[in-house]
Scaffold this motif. Structure first.
Motif, PDB file in Angstrom:
ATOM      1  N   ASP A  86       0.804  -1.227   0.000  1.00 20.15           N
ATOM      2  CA  ASP A  86       0.000   0.000   0.000  1.00 20.15           C
ATOM      3  C   ASP A  86       0.833   1.271   0.000  1.00 20.15           C
ATOM      4  O   ASP A  86       0.408   2.294  -0.553  1.00 20.15           O
ATOM      5  CB  ASP A  86      -0.927   0.026   1.209  1.00 20.15           C
ATOM      6  N   ILE A  87       2.014   1.225   0.626  1.00 19.59           N
ATOM      7  CA  ILE A  87       2.774   2.457   0.838  1.00 19.59           C
ATOM      8  C   ILE A  87       4.154   2.427   0.191  1.00 19.59           C
ATOM      9  O   ILE A  87       4.482   3.277  -0.648  1.00 19.59           O
ATOM     10  CB  ILE A  87       2.921   2.741   2.352  1.00 19.59           C
ATOM     11  N   TYR A  88       4.980   1.452   0.580  1.00 20.70           N
ATOM     12  CA  TYR A  88       6.397   1.520   0.235  1.00 20.70           C
ATOM     13  C   TYR A  88       6.690   1.274  -1.244  1.00 20.70           C
ATOM     14  O   TYR A  88       7.502   1.988  -1.848  1.00 20.70           O
ATOM     15  CB  TYR A  88       7.202   0.562   1.122  1.00 20.70           C
ATOM     16  N   ILE A  89       6.047   0.290  -1.847  1.00 20.63           N
ATOM     17  CA  ILE A  89       6.294   0.034  -3.270  1.00 20.63           C
ATOM     18  C   ILE A  89       5.801   1.194  -4.128  1.00 20.63           C
ATOM     19  O   ILE A  89       6.528   1.665  -5.014  1.00 20.63           O
ATOM     20  CB  ILE A  89       5.677  -1.320  -3.689  1.00 20.63           C
ATOM     21  N   PRO A  90       4.582   1.718  -3.910  1.00 20.09           N
ATOM     22  CA  PRO A  90       4.163   2.893  -4.690  1.00 20.09           C
ATOM     23  C   PRO A  90       5.074   4.104  -4.500  1.00 20.09           C
ATOM     24  O   PRO A  90       5.388   4.812  -5.468  1.00 20.09           O
ATOM     25  CB  PRO A  90       2.751   3.170  -4.172  1.00 20.09           C
ATOM     26  N   LYS A  91       5.512   4.366  -3.253  1.00 18.96           N
ATOM     27  CA  LYS A  91       6.375   5.527  -3.018  1.00 18.96           C
ATOM     28  C   LYS A  91       7.740   5.333  -3.658  1.00 18.96           C
ATOM     29  O   LYS A  91       8.348   6.295  -4.161  1.00 18.96           O
ATOM     30  CB  LYS A  91       6.531   5.786  -1.520  1.00 18.96           C
ATOM     31  N   ALA A  92       8.252   4.096  -3.650  1.00 21.89           N
ATOM     32  CA  ALA A  92       9.526   3.826  -4.318  1.00 21.89           C
ATOM     33  C   ALA A  92       9.390   4.039  -5.827  1.00 21.89           C
ATOM     34  O   ALA A  92      10.299   4.575  -6.478  1.00 21.89           O
ATOM     35  CB  ALA A  92       9.978   2.395  -4.022  1.00 21.89           C
ATOM     36  N   ALA A  93       8.250   3.647  -6.386  1.00 23.18           N
ATOM     37  CA  ALA A  93       8.011   3.863  -7.817  1.00 23.18           C
ATOM     38  C   ALA A  93       7.958   5.358  -8.129  1.00 23.18           C
ATOM     39  O   ALA A  93       8.497   5.814  -9.151  1.00 23.18           O
ATOM     40  CB  ALA A  93       6.705   3.187  -8.233  1.00 23.18           C
ATOM     41  N   GLU A  94       7.313   6.133  -7.258  1.00 24.68           N
ATOM     42  CA  GLU A  94       7.283   7.587  -7.454  1.00 24.68           C
ATOM     43  C   GLU A  94       8.688   8.170  -7.433  1.00 24.68           C
ATOM     44  O   GLU A  94       9.016   9.081  -8.198  1.00 24.68           O
ATOM     45  CB  GLU A  94       6.440   8.241  -6.351  1.00 24.68           C
ATOM     46  N   HIS A  95       9.529   7.650  -6.541  1.00 27.88           N
ATOM     47  CA  HIS A  95      10.904   8.143  -6.445  1.00 27.88           C
ATOM     48  C   HIS A  95      11.672   7.856  -7.728  1.00 27.88           C
ATOM     49  O   HIS A  95      12.425   8.709  -8.215  1.00 27.88           O
ATOM     50  CB  HIS A  95      11.604   7.494  -5.251  1.00 27.88           C
ATOM     51  N   LEU A  96      11.482   6.668  -8.284  1.00 30.18           N
ATOM     52  CA  LEU A  96      12.139   6.335  -9.544  1.00 30.18           C
ATOM     53  C   LEU A  96      11.685   7.288 -10.646  1.00 30.18           C
ATOM     54  O   LEU A  96      12.495   7.764 -11.451  1.00 30.18           O
ATOM     55  CB  LEU A  96      11.827   4.893  -9.943  1.00 30.18           C
ATOM     56  N   GLY A  97      10.387   7.566 -10.684  1.00 28.05           N
ATOM     57  CA  GLY A  97       9.861   8.495 -11.676  1.00 28.05           C
ATOM     58  C   GLY A  97      10.452   9.885 -11.528  1.00 28.05           C
ATOM     59  O   GLY A  97      10.766  10.556 -12.518  1.00 28.05           O
ATOM     60  N   ALA A  98      10.618  10.324 -10.272  1.00 33.23           N
ATOM     61  CA  ALA A  98      11.199  11.643 -10.025  1.00 33.23           C
ATOM     62  C   ALA A  98      12.652  11.693 -10.486  1.00 33.23           C
ATOM     63  O   ALA A  98      13.102  12.706 -11.046  1.00 33.23           O
ATOM     64  CB  ALA A  98      11.100  11.980  -8.538  1.00 33.23           C
TER      65      ALA A  98
END
Length: 260
Positions: free
Chosen positions: A81-93
């Protein structure tokens, strides 16, 4: 006769104690900062570790990383719910700032996808009432390049006890035919770009024309924009990035239809 002190001038023992206390206080402060939970609910130290694991490791083992993340006392629910989506956002950034090229970001996303699969497999589905199980179709629209967000939503829905199918890059005609044939209770569109909104609007219109009643239609993703304007523009029932919202909406819809 004087001698050089290679460690500097001699200090009073109390001074050294003060220095040690200050250093210890600084270290504790830094560690506490790293443990702070950010706005998304993630502890930064754990999130940083996950990002490093998917970016820098030569030999990536999803099962091993999942076990290592357990050292931070994280549940698999929190990872999904939290860590995988946020890690994906970081990669996108990192890609947007040109700190990572597209190939490296793609590899990182694939690794997160593998980690998601491992975490999801270990979670029991919530099938408390199999007679009222909801059927969901998660759609990544045609020409969209993302897939991880849709996989996260699918895992969340399965955890909530739903039967889930995923459609990736199918044409509008194929999607409409699939909905007409499978008759899902809810259809969730994952949207990452503004360009996809018009395609979603056309698909929603055709689904409504072919179904009576039509399934619950929801829109989420990086470009969903939690606004009434987006909902009205596309014709969906709700705009949300929370799977529970869609399940709750569909459950209420079923009860309302059943009471007629």
């Amino acid at each position: 006769m004087t001698q050089d002190d290679p460690f500097g001038t001699t200090r009073h023992p109390h001074g050294r104690a003060c220095d040690h206390a200050a250093l210890a206080s600084e270290v504790i402060s830094i560690l506490n900062d790293r443990q702070v939970v950010n706005a998304s609910g993630a502890r930064q130290v754990a999130l940083d570790y996950l990002v490093r694991a998917v970016i820098k490791r030569v030999d990536f083992d999803a099962r091993l990383v999942l076990d290592e993340m357990g050292a931070y006392r994280l549940t698999h629910d929190a990872l999904i719910d939290i860590y995988i989506p946020k890690a994906a956002e970081h990669l996108g950034a990192l890609w947007m700032t040109s700190d990572m090229d597209f190939a490296a970001v793609t590899i990182g996303a694939l690794r997160l996808q593998a980690l998601l699969g491992e975490a999801a497999q270990s979670l029991p589905g919530n099938h408390a009432d199999m007679t009222n199980i909801l059927h969901a179709l998660v759609i990544v629209p045609e020409y969209e390049q993302h897939f991880l967000g849709a996989s996260v939503v699918a895992a969340q829905l399965r955890r909530l006890g739903c039967d889930v199918s995923v459609s990736i890059n199918e044409s509008q005609h194929q999607v409409v035919d699939r909905v007409e044939h499978d008759r899902p209770d809810m259809v969730l569109f994952s949207c990452a770009r503004a360009a996809a909104l018009e395609t979603i609007r056309g698909t929603v219109k055709k689904i409504r024309q072919n179904g009576d009643p039509a399934p619950v239609l929801a829109l989420g993703g990086a470009f969903s924009g939690i606004t009434d304007g987006t909902r009205k523009r596309t014709g969906v029932d709700l705009v949300t990035n929370t799977a529970k919202d869609v399940v709750g909406f569909a459950t209420k819809r079923q009860k309302a239809l059943g009471s007629r």
